[in-house]
Design a protein around this motif. Structure first.
Motif, PDB file in Angstrom:
ATOM      1  N   VAL A  64      35.853  36.530  50.259  1.00 31.40           N
ATOM      2  CA  VAL A  64      35.112  35.937  51.511  1.00 31.40           C
ATOM      3  C   VAL A  64      36.164  35.552  52.501  1.00 31.40           C
ATOM      4  CG1 VAL A  64      33.567  34.072  51.973  1.00 31.40           C
ATOM      5  CG2 VAL A  64      33.180  35.232  49.799  1.00 31.40           C
ATOM      6  N   MET A  65      37.102  34.859  52.086  1.00 27.23           N
ATOM      7  CA  MET A  65      37.981  34.320  53.198  1.00 27.23           C
ATOM      8  C   MET A  65      38.808  35.518  53.908  1.00 27.23           C
ATOM      9  SD  MET A  65      41.253  31.821  52.561  1.00 27.23           S
ATOM     10  CE  MET A  65      42.105  32.897  51.495  1.00 27.23           C
ATOM     11  N   PHE A  66      39.203  36.513  53.250  1.00 30.83           N
ATOM     12  CA  PHE A  66      39.758  37.749  53.926  1.00 30.83           C
ATOM     13  C   PHE A  66      38.917  38.792  54.507  1.00 30.83           C
ATOM     14  CE2 PHE A  66      44.096  37.463  51.746  1.00 30.83           C
ATOM     15  CZ  PHE A  66      44.457  36.533  52.159  1.00 30.83           C
ATOM     16  N   GLY A 121      42.793  43.970  51.366  1.00 26.47           N
ATOM     17  CA  GLY A 121      41.895  43.945  50.349  1.00 26.47           C
ATOM     18  C   GLY A 121      42.537  43.728  49.166  1.00 26.47           C
ATOM     19  N   PRO A 122      43.500  44.767  48.548  1.00 31.54           N
ATOM     20  CA  PRO A 122      44.094  44.366  47.229  1.00 31.54           C
ATOM     21  C   PRO A 122      44.800  43.103  47.185  1.00 31.54           C
ATOM     22  CG  PRO A 122      44.878  46.445  48.234  1.00 31.54           C
ATOM     23  CD  PRO A 122      44.025  45.729  49.283  1.00 31.54           C
ATOM     24  N   VAL A 123      45.286  42.450  48.080  1.00 35.48           N
ATOM     25  CA  VAL A 123      45.968  41.043  47.878  1.00 35.48           C
ATOM     26  C   VAL A 123      44.844  40.039  47.548  1.00 35.48           C
ATOM     27  CG1 VAL A 123      47.196  39.186  49.051  1.00 35.48           C
ATOM     28  CG2 VAL A 123      47.978  41.653  49.514  1.00 35.48           C
ATOM     29  N   ALA A 124      43.662  40.189  48.453  1.00 32.53           N
ATOM     30  CA  ALA A 124      42.561  39.351  48.027  1.00 32.53           C
ATOM     31  C   ALA A 124      41.950  39.550  46.691  1.00 32.53           C
ATOM     32  CB  ALA A 124      41.566  39.604  49.315  1.00 32.53           C
ATOM     33  N   ASP A 125      41.994  40.805  46.384  1.00 29.29           N
ATOM     34  CA  ASP A 125      41.506  40.953  44.858  1.00 29.29           C
ATOM     35  C   ASP A 125      42.121  40.432  43.815  1.00 29.29           C
ATOM     36  OD1 ASP A 125      39.428  42.273  46.163  1.00 29.29           O
ATOM     37  OD2 ASP A 125      40.176  44.461  45.602  1.00 29.29           O
ATOM     38  N   ARG A 130      52.958  39.472  50.587  1.00 29.89           N
ATOM     39  CA  ARG A 130      52.467  40.704  50.565  1.00 29.89           C
ATOM     40  C   ARG A 130      51.306  40.558  51.892  1.00 29.89           C
ATOM     41  NH1 ARG A 130      49.997  42.137  44.985  1.00 29.89           N
ATOM     42  NH2 ARG A 130      48.883  43.456  46.304  1.00 29.89           N
ATOM     43  N   ALA A 131      50.517  39.552  51.917  1.00 32.93           N
ATOM     44  CA  ALA A 131      49.532  39.269  52.937  1.00 32.93           C
ATOM     45  C   ALA A 131      50.097  39.109  54.267  1.00 32.93           C
ATOM     46  CB  ALA A 131      48.633  38.109  52.637  1.00 32.93           C
ATOM     47  N   LEU A 132      51.206  38.574  54.524  1.00 31.35           N
ATOM     48  CA  LEU A 132      51.858  38.280  55.735  1.00 31.35           C
ATOM     49  C   LEU A 132      52.590  39.727  56.068  1.00 31.35           C
ATOM     50  CD1 LEU A 132      53.275  34.727  55.253  1.00 31.35           C
ATOM     51  CD2 LEU A 132      51.524  35.191  56.876  1.00 31.35           C
ATOM     52  N   THR A 133      53.130  40.372  55.089  1.00 31.61           N
ATOM     53  CA  THR A 133      53.588  41.475  55.604  1.00 31.61           C
ATOM     54  C   THR A 133      52.380  42.648  56.194  1.00 31.61           C
ATOM     55  OG1 THR A 133      55.430  41.343  53.871  1.00 31.61           O
ATOM     56  CG2 THR A 133      55.016  43.443  54.692  1.00 31.61           C
ATOM     57  N   ALA A 134      51.407  42.531  55.702  1.00 33.70           N
ATOM     58  CA  ALA A 134      50.285  43.525  56.125  1.00 33.70           C
ATOM     59  C   ALA A 134      49.728  42.953  57.385  1.00 33.70           C
ATOM     60  CB  ALA A 134      49.296  43.576  54.848  1.00 33.70           C
ATOM     61  N   GLU A 135      49.764  41.555  57.704  1.00 32.21           N
ATOM     62  CA  GLU A 135      48.978  41.155  58.840  1.00 32.21           C
ATOM     63  C   GLU A 135      49.477  39.832  59.126  1.00 32.21           C
ATOM     64  OE1 GLU A 135      44.515  40.046  60.584  1.00 32.21           O
ATOM     65  OE2 GLU A 135      44.942  41.816  59.612  1.00 32.21           O
ATOM     66  N   LEU A 136      50.594  39.602  60.254  1.00 31.57           N
ATOM     67  CA  LEU A 136      51.066  38.191  60.422  1.00 31.57           C
ATOM     68  C   LEU A 136      50.117  37.229  60.577  1.00 31.57           C
ATOM     69  CD1 LEU A 136      54.176  39.267  62.626  1.00 31.57           C
ATOM     70  CD2 LEU A 136      54.188  38.268  60.480  1.00 31.57           C
ATOM     71  N   GLU A 137      48.876  37.746  61.428  1.00 34.05           N
ATOM     72  CA  GLU A 137      48.015  36.438  61.776  1.00 34.05           C
ATOM     73  C   GLU A 137      47.117  36.120  60.527  1.00 34.05           C
ATOM     74  OE1 GLU A 137      47.597  35.143  64.713  1.00 34.05           O
ATOM     75  OE2 GLU A 137      49.548  36.546  65.064  1.00 34.05           O
ATOM     76  N   ALA A 180      41.955  36.588  43.802  1.00 33.01           N
ATOM     77  CA  ALA A 180      40.683  36.375  43.340  1.00 33.01           C
ATOM     78  C   ALA A 180      40.789  36.416  41.616  1.00 33.01           C
ATOM     79  CB  ALA A 180      39.655  37.172  43.787  1.00 33.01           C
ATOM     80  N   VAL A 181      41.483  37.350  41.151  1.00 36.73           N
ATOM     81  CA  VAL A 181      41.659  37.483  39.627  1.00 36.73           C
ATOM     82  C   VAL A 181      42.216  36.448  39.213  1.00 36.73           C
ATOM     83  CG1 VAL A 181      42.603  38.839  38.062  1.00 36.73           C
ATOM     84  CG2 VAL A 181      41.281  40.103  39.649  1.00 36.73           C
ATOM     85  N   ARG A 182      43.458  35.993  39.759  1.00 36.10           N
ATOM     86  CA  ARG A 182      44.315  34.957  39.222  1.00 36.10           C
ATOM     87  C   ARG A 182      43.255  33.598  39.391  1.00 36.10           C
ATOM     88  NH1 ARG A 182      49.992  35.620  39.140  1.00 36.10           N
ATOM     89  NH2 ARG A 182      50.438  37.865  39.666  1.00 36.10           N
ATOM     90  N   LEU A 183      42.623  33.346  40.454  1.00 41.48           N
ATOM     91  CA  LEU A 183      42.066  32.281  40.820  1.00 41.48           C
ATOM     92  C   LEU A 183      40.888  32.118  39.651  1.00 41.48           C
ATOM     93  CD1 LEU A 183      42.346  31.966  44.395  1.00 41.48           C
ATOM     94  CD2 LEU A 183      43.352  30.538  42.902  1.00 41.48           C
ATOM     95  N   ARG A 184      40.151  33.193  39.543  1.00 37.73           N
ATOM     96  CA  ARG A 184      39.229  33.027  38.497  1.00 37.73           C
ATOM     97  C   ARG A 184      39.788  32.847  37.000  1.00 37.73           C
ATOM     98  NH1 ARG A 184      36.967  37.169  41.607  1.00 37.73           N
ATOM     99  NH2 ARG A 184      35.287  36.648  42.699  1.00 37.73           N
ATOM    100  N   ARG A 185      40.745  33.300  36.698  1.00 35.16           N
ATOM    101  CA  ARG A 185      41.609  32.974  35.512  1.00 35.16           C
ATOM    102  C   ARG A 185      41.905  31.347  35.512  1.00 35.16           C
ATOM    103  NH1 ARG A 185      44.989  38.357  35.287  1.00 35.16           N
ATOM    104  NH2 ARG A 185      46.437  37.083  36.548  1.00 35.16           N
TER     105      ARG A 185
END
Length: 138
Positions: free
Chosen positions: A107-109, A118-122, A71-78, A125-130
């Motif tokens: 923070v990273m994104f 934004g939604p991908v980072a969110d 999803r992230a790479l589809t939104a922005e290749l860089e 973050a939810v998964r990593l907090r779990r």
């Protein structure tokens, strides 16, 4: 769950586990949230080999959740410049426990990349907090 000491860019927990066991638990908790470990950098071994310097047990794990990465790479290749999510595990000063810290995707994104991320980072973050919540329970 809290931020590692001195960090404005990560979130972490202390674990009453020896280093090797902590690395195993972190890897398993990441897997439970859909993350695989793509890279493992043994900082202690690298410091010894390259600089002949002794360093505490410390590993950097490059964690990736393939659907989120897609999803992230589809939104922005860089955005590949910011992947994978780094997770560190190191032996605490007592030698009896370990510290686990994970980069905060928000923070990273938040370094000027596409708002579509934004939604991908969110979600990351939810998964990593779990992951951290699972590690905080014995």
């Amino acid at each position: 769950m809290n931020q590692p000491e001195g960090s404005d860019y990560g979130m972490g927990v202390r674990m009453a586990l020896p280093y090797e066991r902590a690395v195993e638990r972190v890897t398993a908790a990441l897997k439970d949230e859909g993350f695989g470990v793509l890279t493992t950098i043994d900082v202690q071994a690298t410091m010894k080999q390259k600089l002949d310097v002794d360093f505490r047990p410390y590993v950097i794990l490059g964690a990736c959740n393939p659907p989120l990465a897609h999803r992230a790479l589809t939104a922005e290749l860089e955005v590949g410049l910011l992947l994978p999510c780094n997770v560190i595990v190191y032996e605490d000063d007592s030698g009896a426990g370990s510290v686990v810290a994970i980069i905060d995707p928000a923070v990273m994104f938040g370094v000027g990349v596409s708002p579509a991320l934004g939604p991908v980072a969110d979600e990351a973050a939810v998964r990593l907090r779990r992951v951290l919540a699972a590690l905080a329970t014995p």
